[in-house]
Enzyme design. Sequence first.
Site, PDB file in Angstrom:
ATOM      1  N   ASP A  62     -15.210  -5.761  -9.791  1.00 15.72           N
ATOM      2  CA  ASP A  62     -14.469  -5.543  -8.546  1.00 15.72           C
ATOM      3  C   ASP A  62     -14.290  -3.975  -8.609  1.00 15.72           C
ATOM      4  OD1 ASP A  62     -12.572  -5.062  -6.517  1.00 15.72           O
ATOM      5  OD2 ASP A  62     -11.111  -6.568  -7.419  1.00 15.72           O
ATOM      6  N   SER A 128     -17.613  -0.035  10.665  1.00 17.35           N
ATOM      7  CA  SER A 128     -17.728  -1.256  11.502  1.00 17.35           C
ATOM      8  C   SER A 128     -17.227  -0.812  13.004  1.00 17.35           C
ATOM      9  CB  SER A 128     -16.635  -2.163  11.138  1.00 17.35           C
ATOM     10  OG  SER A 128     -16.276  -2.897  12.344  1.00 17.35           O
ATOM     11  N   TYR A 154      -8.072  -4.732   9.657  1.00 20.92           N
ATOM     12  CA  TYR A 154      -9.473  -4.503   9.043  1.00 20.92           C
ATOM     13  C   TYR A 154     -10.010  -3.321   9.561  1.00 20.92           C
ATOM     14  CZ  TYR A 154     -14.369  -4.724   9.197  1.00 20.92           C
ATOM     15  OH  TYR A 154     -15.838  -4.343   9.271  1.00 20.92           O
ATOM     16  N   LYS A 158     -11.023   0.690   8.160  1.00 15.01           N
ATOM     17  CA  LYS A 158     -12.383   1.135   8.457  1.00 15.01           C
ATOM     18  C   LYS A 158     -12.200   2.799   8.914  1.00 15.01           C
ATOM     19  CE  LYS A 158     -15.419  -1.848   6.747  1.00 15.01           C
ATOM     20  NZ  LYS A 158     -16.144  -1.419   5.721  1.00 15.01           N
TER      21      LYS A 158
END
Length: 172
Positions: A62, A128, A154, A158
């Site tokens: 991770d 994104s 989300y 970004k």
Amino acid sequence: MNETRNILITGGAGYIGSHTVVELIRCGYNPIIVDDFRNSNSKVLKGIEAIVGFSPVTYELDVTNKDELSAVFEAHDFEGVIHFAAYKAVGESVDQPLMYYRNNIDGLLNCLELSELHEVKNFVFSSSCTVYGQPKDSYVVTEHTPMQEANSPYGATKQMCERIISDVHKSG
């Protein structure tokens, strides 16, 4: 002289990551994959092997675990990092925003700090279109479209990651 050109690919077993790994190999690079397989499947590695004829070095870890990621940087000299590893579902981010902030931002910070420590100058971040929010004047979005407030955690992660990268770049 045949110099090894190692590129770290975080999220290298994901859809975009695995395609990038194949293309990097075709271009003479040596991709080193880091993936914890939460948003991917280890079977993808067999597909990469079938295409390129060997299995790239892969670490199952991770990227938010800085100690484990640091060991990868210690084991290899990287020419660059391509950072794909992140959570990516808008709806899930609305339901679990803290999970998204912790994963997406901590993962980036670890990659940037270790890149700086190991003098890796080339860094590619997978962003994104959500960073643009809902554009005011058009449904067409380009890199020149002004950013608006993100519509999801989300998208906000970004946006924050892009800001962090910009600040790190400016710091020299």
